[in-house]
Design an enzyme around this catalytic site. Structure first.
Site, PDB file in Angstrom:
ATOM      1  N   ARG A  26       0.849  -1.197   0.000  1.00  0.00           N
ATOM      2  CA  ARG A  26       0.000   0.000   0.000  1.00  0.00           C
ATOM      3  C   ARG A  26       0.877   1.237   0.000  1.00  0.00           C
ATOM      4  O   ARG A  26       1.490   1.567   0.999  1.00  0.00           O
ATOM      5  CB  ARG A  26      -0.903  -0.003   1.221  1.00  0.00           C
ATOM      6  CG  ARG A  26      -1.907   1.146   1.297  1.00  0.00           C
ATOM      7  CD  ARG A  26      -2.855   0.912   2.445  1.00  0.00           C
ATOM      8  NE  ARG A  26      -3.929   1.879   2.501  1.00  0.00           N
ATOM      9  CZ  ARG A  26      -3.876   3.031   3.175  1.00  0.00           C
ATOM     10  NH1 ARG A  26      -2.768   3.361   3.805  1.00  0.00           N
ATOM     11  NH2 ARG A  26      -4.920   3.841   3.208  1.00  0.00           N
ATOM     12  N   SER A  45     -13.155  -2.689  -0.950  1.00  0.00           N
ATOM     13  CA  SER A  45     -13.321  -2.026   0.352  1.00  0.00           C
ATOM     14  C   SER A  45     -14.769  -1.628   0.545  1.00  0.00           C
ATOM     15  O   SER A  45     -15.409  -1.140  -0.389  1.00  0.00           O
ATOM     16  CB  SER A  45     -12.530  -0.721   0.408  1.00  0.00           C
ATOM     17  OG  SER A  45     -11.172  -0.961   0.356  1.00  0.00           O
ATOM     18  N   LYS A  74      -5.988   6.258   8.151  1.00  0.00           N
ATOM     19  CA  LYS A  74      -6.618   6.610   6.873  1.00  0.00           C
ATOM     20  C   LYS A  74      -7.550   7.794   7.125  1.00  0.00           C
ATOM     21  O   LYS A  74      -8.525   7.672   7.869  1.00  0.00           O
ATOM     22  CB  LYS A  74      -7.402   5.404   6.349  1.00  0.00           C
ATOM     23  CG  LYS A  74      -8.035   5.595   4.982  1.00  0.00           C
ATOM     24  CD  LYS A  74      -8.595   4.260   4.486  1.00  0.00           C
ATOM     25  CE  LYS A  74      -9.587   4.396   3.352  1.00  0.00           C
ATOM     26  NZ  LYS A  74      -8.981   4.813   2.094  1.00  0.00           N
TER      27      LYS A  74
HETATM   28  N1  TZP Z   1      -9.155   1.094   5.305  1.00  0.00           N
HETATM   29  C1  TZP Z   1     -10.102   1.235   6.230  1.00  0.00           C
HETATM   30  S1  TZP Z   1      -9.460   1.619   7.733  1.00  0.00           S
HETATM   31  C2  TZP Z   1      -7.871   1.572   7.122  1.00  0.00           C
HETATM   32  C3  TZP Z   1      -7.900   1.273   5.783  1.00  0.00           C
HETATM   33  C4  TZP Z   1      -6.728   1.161   4.905  1.00  0.00           C
HETATM   34  C5  TZP Z   1      -6.671   1.851   7.951  1.00  0.00           C
HETATM   35  C6  TZP Z   1      -6.235   0.672   8.762  1.00  0.00           C
HETATM   36  O1  TZP Z   1      -5.091   0.997   9.522  1.00  0.00           O
HETATM   37  P1  TZP Z   1      -4.915   0.582  11.044  1.00  0.00           P
HETATM   38  O2  TZP Z   1      -3.652   1.283  11.481  1.00  0.00           O
HETATM   39  O3  TZP Z   1      -4.779  -0.897  11.082  1.00  0.00           O
HETATM   40  O4  TZP Z   1      -6.132   1.091  11.777  1.00  0.00           O
END
Ligand code: TZP
Ligand code: MG
Length: 215
Positions: free
Chosen positions: A40, A109, A138
């Protein structure tokens, strides 16, 4: 054909932490038992990203680990990766399927029930559902679903659901008990002092809950 959808997806991140490269994070994640790596990277040179993805694919293949590329169908193709993960505003899943064919993995997603339904209708192989819990990883993650909505998605839709967003060693067991097929994490691995050990702890938590389900 049956595509194997992993249970422990580690999303490599070189923005929230800069100590380790994508490849280094991937290797520490394999060492800890991850079965899926998602590359990513939102910014930077496409050529460099292709080089990174090709290197990661080689190492993932040697380790028997699935490599998924986030957002970038072109990079997934150029690196012969196992699949691509697409958000609601990314390359449309049906078109990606036409290009990638039936054998590659396409993840979609979803942050809501409606988005999950769209992933199913579009032909995704799994749904990355969340944020289930609050996350700093995010900015545009959408509404926090909580565990009840996660459980409802699992009940309604016939695809493996990978819980994402604020998943950590503290709540990984709970999301598996809610019916998630697996988990996807960034900070709970990439931002820890020892990413391999952090992965191992998550792996063990998943193993314990999954073995209870199979009893
Ligand atoms: N998509 C939804 S929440 C997220 C993504 C890429 C972030 C997840 O990161 P973390 O640090 O595991 O909460
Ligand atoms: Mg995306």
């Amino acid at each position: 054909m049956t595509k194997r959808i992993g249970r422990l997806h580690i999303l490599t991140d070189t923005v929230q932490q800069t100590r380790f490269s994508h490849v280094e994070l991937a290797e520490m994640a394999f060492a800890g038992g991850a079965d899926t790596i998602q590359l990513r990277q939102k910014e930077g040179s496409t050529r460099e990203l292709i080089e990174t993805a090709r290197d990661m694919k080689k190492r993932c293949a040697e380790a028997g680990v699935t490599l998924i590329v986030n957002d970038r169908l072109d990079v997934a193709l150029a690196s012969a990766s196992d699949g691509v993960h697409l958000g609601q505003d990314d390359f449309p899943i049906p078109l990606a399927r036409d290009i990638l064919g039936p054998d590659r993995i396409i993840g979609g997603s979803a942050a809501t029930l409606e988005e999950a339904e769209k992933c199913v209708a579009d032909g995704a192989d799994y749904i990355g559902f969340g944020p289930v819990f609050p996350t700093d990883s995010k900015d545009d993650a959408g509404p926090v679903s909580g565990i009840e909505v996660l459980a409802e998605v699992v009940r309604r839709y016939p695809l493996p659901i990978i819980a994402i967003g604020g998943i950590s060693i503290k709540n990984a067991a709970e999301v598996i008990r809610a019916g998630a097929h697996g988990i996807a994490v960034i900070s709970a691995v990439c931002c820890q002092d020892d990413p391999a050990q952090a992965t191992r702890a998550l792996f063990q938590a998943l193993q314990i809950e999954l073995s209870k389900k199979n009893d």
